[in-house]
Design a protein around this motif. Structure first.
Motif, mmCIF file in Angstrom:
data_model
loop_
_atom_site.group_PDB
_atom_site.id
_atom_site.type_symbol
_atom_site.label_atom_id
_atom_site.label_comp_id
_atom_site.label_asym_id
_atom_site.label_seq_id
_atom_site.Cartn_x
_atom_site.Cartn_y
_atom_site.Cartn_z
ATOM 1 N N UNK A 16 0.839 -1.207 0.000
ATOM 2 C CA UNK A 16 0.000 0.000 0.000
ATOM 3 C C UNK A 16 0.871 1.252 0.000
ATOM 4 N N UNK A 17 1.932 1.230 0.786
ATOM 5 C CA UNK A 17 2.741 2.427 1.009
ATOM 6 C C UNK A 17 3.618 2.794 -0.182
ATOM 7 N N UNK A 18 4.033 1.812 -0.967
ATOM 8 C CA UNK A 18 4.996 2.104 -2.031
ATOM 9 C C UNK A 18 4.501 3.200 -2.963
ATOM 10 N N UNK A 19 3.366 3.025 -3.578
ATOM 11 C CA UNK A 19 2.856 4.038 -4.518
ATOM 12 C C UNK A 19 2.510 5.339 -3.814
ATOM 13 N N UNK A 20 1.931 5.217 -2.634
ATOM 14 C CA UNK A 20 1.522 6.410 -1.887
ATOM 15 C C UNK A 20 2.723 7.293 -1.545
ATOM 16 N N UNK A 21 3.813 6.685 -1.122
ATOM 17 C CA UNK A 21 4.956 7.459 -0.653
ATOM 18 C C UNK A 21 6.021 7.688 -1.723
ATOM 19 N N UNK A 37 15.542 5.373 -4.079
ATOM 20 C CA UNK A 37 16.575 4.974 -3.126
ATOM 21 C C UNK A 37 16.208 5.412 -1.709
ATOM 22 N N UNK A 38 15.714 6.625 -1.581
ATOM 23 C CA UNK A 38 15.300 7.140 -0.277
ATOM 24 C C UNK A 38 14.173 6.300 0.305
ATOM 25 N N UNK A 39 13.162 6.004 -0.502
ATOM 26 C CA UNK A 39 12.035 5.207 -0.023
ATOM 27 C C UNK A 39 12.477 3.799 0.364
ATOM 28 N N UNK A 62 6.634 6.712 8.383
ATOM 29 C CA UNK A 62 7.398 6.621 7.139
ATOM 30 C C UNK A 62 7.569 7.994 6.509
ATOM 31 N N UNK A 63 6.532 8.802 6.533
ATOM 32 C CA UNK A 63 6.607 10.151 5.977
ATOM 33 C C UNK A 63 7.704 10.953 6.684
ATOM 34 N N UNK A 121 1.690 19.451 2.520
ATOM 35 C CA UNK A 121 0.383 20.110 2.646
ATOM 36 C C UNK A 121 -0.544 19.740 1.492
ATOM 37 N N UNK A 122 -0.043 19.773 0.277
ATOM 38 C CA UNK A 122 -0.932 19.625 -0.880
ATOM 39 C C UNK A 122 -0.924 18.228 -1.489
ATOM 40 N N UNK A 123 0.219 17.598 -1.567
ATOM 41 C CA UNK A 123 0.278 16.255 -2.153
ATOM 42 C C UNK A 123 -0.196 15.212 -1.156
ATOM 43 N N UNK A 124 0.268 15.339 0.085
ATOM 44 C CA UNK A 124 -0.143 14.399 1.133
ATOM 45 C C UNK A 124 -1.411 14.858 1.849
ATOM 46 N N UNK A 125 -1.847 16.088 1.638
ATOM 47 C CA UNK A 125 -3.069 16.655 2.214
ATOM 48 C C UNK A 125 -3.033 16.631 3.746
ATOM 49 N N UNK A 126 -1.887 17.008 4.305
ATOM 50 C CA UNK A 126 -1.746 17.059 5.755
ATOM 51 C C UNK A 126 -2.127 18.438 6.271
ATOM 52 N N UNK A 127 -2.546 18.493 7.519
ATOM 53 C CA UNK A 127 -2.832 19.771 8.158
ATOM 54 C C UNK A 127 -1.511 20.466 8.485
ATOM 55 N N UNK A 128 -1.599 21.750 8.801
ATOM 56 C CA UNK A 128 -0.393 22.479 9.178
ATOM 57 C C UNK A 128 0.247 21.859 10.412
ATOM 58 N N UNK A 129 -0.578 21.427 11.342
ATOM 59 C CA UNK A 129 -0.065 20.806 12.561
ATOM 60 C C UNK A 129 0.673 19.501 12.239
ATOM 61 N N UNK A 130 0.111 18.695 11.337
ATOM 62 C CA UNK A 130 0.746 17.436 10.959
ATOM 63 C C UNK A 130 2.051 17.685 10.198
#
Length: 165
Positions: A16-21, A37-39, A62-63, A121-130
């Protein structure tokens, strides 16, 4: 890890994580090969910690590993190589042309910290706090970096549109 159940859970997570990250890793590094390589490095390190991390939010962990791994890579490069010829930004011309090439180039022209804020913020859609938690900074720093990044992106995209006319 030697428990087959935990190994199976980890394998399912990686699927699940490979494509997402992968997209995040590529955008953070500015290069597909460096992103892969990083992933891969982060997933190997996550495997060792899977017992502790698997029950919490492994995607968030992971993020954070991706962001920290990219920063560590840049720090190592700066120590190992003379800094006089190294750019602060990723090469916006690397990779094949894609439908949103102007946006990709503008994004890659941002400094690493601003690029990380925009990607999270935009690609992962995280809040500012996250995002602040992922980058290890304050929400105010995230807001400041985001504001500066968006202004630079607007200018770069406007310049690209004017040049295309």
């Amino acid at each position: 890890m030697s428990d087959p159940t935990e190994d199976a859970a980890y394998a399912a997570f990686v699927e699940v994580a490979w494509n997402r990250h992968m997209g995040v890793a590529i955008l953070l590094t500015g290069d597909r090969h460096r992103g892969e390589e990083l992933l891969q490095d982060c997933l190997v390190r996550l495997y060792v910690r899977w017992r502790r991390v698997g029950s919490t939010d492994p995607h968030a962990y992971l993020r954070r590993m991706l962001v920290n791994g990219n920063v560590s890579w840049w720090r190592r490069r700066q120590r190992e190589l003379p800094t006089a010829g190294l750019p602060d930004h990723a090469d916006p011309r690397s990779g094949p042309y894609e439908p949103h090439e102007d946006l990709r180039r503008a994004l890659l022209s941002l400094p690493r910290r601003q690029r990380a804020v925009v990607v999270l913020r935009h690609y992962e859609d995280l809040t500012e706090k996250a995002v602040a938690a992922a980058l290890g900074c304050t929400v105010g720093t995230v807001k400041n970096q985001h504001s500066r990044a968006m202004a630079r992106l607007r200018t770069a995209l406007r310049d690209n549109q004017e040049a295309a006319r």
